[in-house]
Design an enzyme around this catalytic site. Structure first.
Site, PDB file in Angstrom:
ATOM      1  N   SER A 113       6.341   5.075   2.565  1.00  0.00           N
ATOM      2  CA  SER A 113       7.200   5.225   1.394  1.00  0.00           C
ATOM      3  C   SER A 113       6.334   5.388   0.160  1.00  0.00           C
ATOM      4  O   SER A 113       5.107   5.355   0.233  1.00  0.00           O
ATOM      5  CB  SER A 113       8.081   3.988   1.240  1.00  0.00           C
ATOM      6  OG  SER A 113       7.271   2.897   0.843  1.00  0.00           O
ATOM      7  N   LYS A 114       6.980   5.517  -0.968  1.00  0.00           N
ATOM      8  CA  LYS A 114       6.291   5.698  -2.254  1.00  0.00           C
ATOM      9  C   LYS A 114       5.206   4.639  -2.465  1.00  0.00           C
ATOM     10  O   LYS A 114       4.181   4.899  -3.068  1.00  0.00           O
ATOM     11  CB  LYS A 114       7.307   5.585  -3.394  1.00  0.00           C
ATOM     12  CG  LYS A 114       7.987   6.899  -3.699  1.00  0.00           C
ATOM     13  CD  LYS A 114       7.357   7.521  -4.944  1.00  0.00           C
ATOM     14  CE  LYS A 114       7.788   8.946  -5.170  1.00  0.00           C
ATOM     15  NZ  LYS A 114       6.986   9.912  -4.462  1.00  0.00           N
TER      16      LYS A 114
END
Ligand code: GLU
Length: 477
Positions: free
Chosen positions: A252-253
């Site tokens: 994810s980010k």
């Protein structure tokens, strides 16, 4: 199933994520290996979040990776249109077909009503999912709802019973229909939901294998029910295990960059990216890790796809990219590298000079964004200081004077010799730490930050180092 037809079906609501890029690559490898067709379908039914710009960038990023398609919005084909927003009429027609055969029904319930009944069911320790309320509506009820101005959705009726399908990774997968509620296929504004549109498209586009991320696994039983309700052939499914970060959490980010574009902008080569992503969860029977596109195509086979999640190992990607940088044609690397140099203020008009420079530093870098820092060293004469104050202050000047006299009669110049010289300078001047190292770094590289100093010094050679330190002195007066 006669012909292999696969599809990559991104939603244009953002840039191409590495996870989706891997899905695209696996679809592509399977299509090319089997002599089948690759279809690109744009799933832009979410009108609020989908944009034409994102669609364009998705196409560009795929093309950059070397993933091409045989049918798609830009190419056409016999099964178009290939944008879901252009197929709304088709979905409506099929949804009404299910209404007519009693396999779907109008539902007038509001979100609040459904929630309230769900809560009540939970209180009775029952399954809180949609309770089939409108399936049993009388004509009068319907009239009443219409009078109230309610706009219905269309729900598909799910009956209890086992739902099974075959998956090339998970083999036979079974779900229990009694845990699946009657789901919406057409919203009250007559747009199709994802599960419905995807089935109509996959069926009409004659998709033989649906290859997608494991996060869609829970959608598949609903889709299987729809395929069967229409009497369509059910495709073979391949749910690809997820990609995790090195901390084993879903990518994810938080893990930093994970859009293909980010990697491209840092100077990763498409060949390296393709090779790396293809090996996330798949391996060559030879055990080799550096494979040409052609070898991937020849060897590709889902039986070698791992059942467990793949770990995105950035170090491995860097290593691979470094390998491709050093083993590709220098002119190709130069073409890709020039924009990085230009952006950093280099005069790139003398291609041959720049080529020499790139050749000299290529061993030292693992992505093109590092080129300017290293090339700057070779172009030593043109150095501009990040911080003149540090170079020209009294302490730094002392360091330089001492440094020059220490290297006056030196014969061998390498990392160790440099470290020895700095040590002596420290002893003689009493200047240490960053007050010692920073002026030397800026004098030699112009920059406050950059590659390891001893490595730079070796690359520069004794004469360049002498010239640069002298230059840092001369300007004083
Ligand atoms: N548009 C979906 C997504 O981007 C594709 C799902 C599918 O492949 O069925 O996740």
């Amino acid at each position: 199933m006669s012909e292999v037809r696969v599809r990559f079906a991104p939603s244009p609501t953002g840039y191409l994520h590495v996870g989706n890029a891997r899905t695209a690559i696996l679809n592509w490898l399977f299509a090319r290996h089997s002599g089948g067709k690759m279809i690109l379908r744009i799933e832009d039914t979410d009108a609020e979040r989908s944009t034409v710009e994102f669609e364009q960038t998705l196409l560009q990023d795929l093309a950059w990776l070397g993933v091409d398609w045989d049918e798609g919005p830009d190419k056409g084909g016999n099964f178009g249109p290939y944008r879901q927003s252009e197929r709304l009429g088709i979905y409506q027609k099929y949804a009404h077909q299910l209404l007519e055969t009693g396999k779907a029904f109008h539902c007038y319930c509001t979100k609040e009503e459904i929630e309230a009944r769900g809560k009540a069911a939970l209180a009775r320790r029952e399954d809180p999912h949609y309770d089939g309320h409108c399936y049993y509506l009388t004509e009068e009820h319907v009239e009443q709802y219409k009078k109230e101005g309610r706009k219905p959705v269309i729900r598909f009726r799910v009956h209890p019973g086992e739902i099974s399908f075959s998956d090339l990774v998970r083999k036979n997968v079974q779900f229990d229909g009694s845990h699946i509620s009657d789901f919406v296929i057409l919203r009250s504004d007559s747009t199709a939901t994802y599960n419905f549109a995807v089935v109509i498209d996959d069926a009409l586009m004659k998709i033989s294998h649906v290859i997608r991320g494991e996060d869609h696994l829970s959608n598949t039983p609903k889709q299987v029910l729809l395929f069967k309700a229409f009497g369509f052939d059910v495709p073979v499914f391949v749910h690809i295990p997820m990609i995790l970060g090195e901390d084993r959490a879903k990518l994810s980010k938080r893990h930093g960059d994970n859009q293909v574009r980010d990697y491209r902008e840092k100077g990763y080569l498409p060949e390296a990216m393709f090779n790396f992503l293809s090996l996330l969860g798949w391996s060559s029977p030879s055990g080799e890790e550096l494979l040409s596109r052609q070898r991937f195509i020849e060897e590709f086979d889902f039986s070698r796809l791992s059942k467990s999640a793949a770990i995105f190992n950035s170090e491995k990607l860097d290593w691979m990219n470094g390998w491709y940088l050093r083993n590709s044609d220098i002119d190709y690397i130069l073409d890709l590298g020039l924009p990085f140099l230009k952006k950093s203020g280099f005069d790139i008009s003398d291609r041959e000079a720049i080529k020499k420079c790139v050749r000299a530093v290529i061993e030292r870098i693992d992505r093109l964004e590092q080129l300017p820092d290293w090339c700057r060293l070779i172009y030593a004469g043109e150095i501009k200081y990040d911080n003149e104050e540090i170079v020209f202050n009294e302490g730094s000047q002392k360091v330089f004077i001492r440094f020059l006299s220490e290297i006056e009669n030196i014969s061998q110049w390498d990392k160790d010799a440099f470290l020895q010289v700095v040590k002596t300078v420290q002893k003689e001047t009493g200047i240490k730490g960053r007050f010692l190292w920073m002026p030397i770094r800026i004098a030699l590289t112009g920059k406050e930050h950059g590659p390891e100093l001893p490595v730079i010094v070796e690359l520069l050679g004794l004469e360049n180092c002498r010239k640069l330190i002298k230059k840092a002195l001369k300007k004083q007066g």
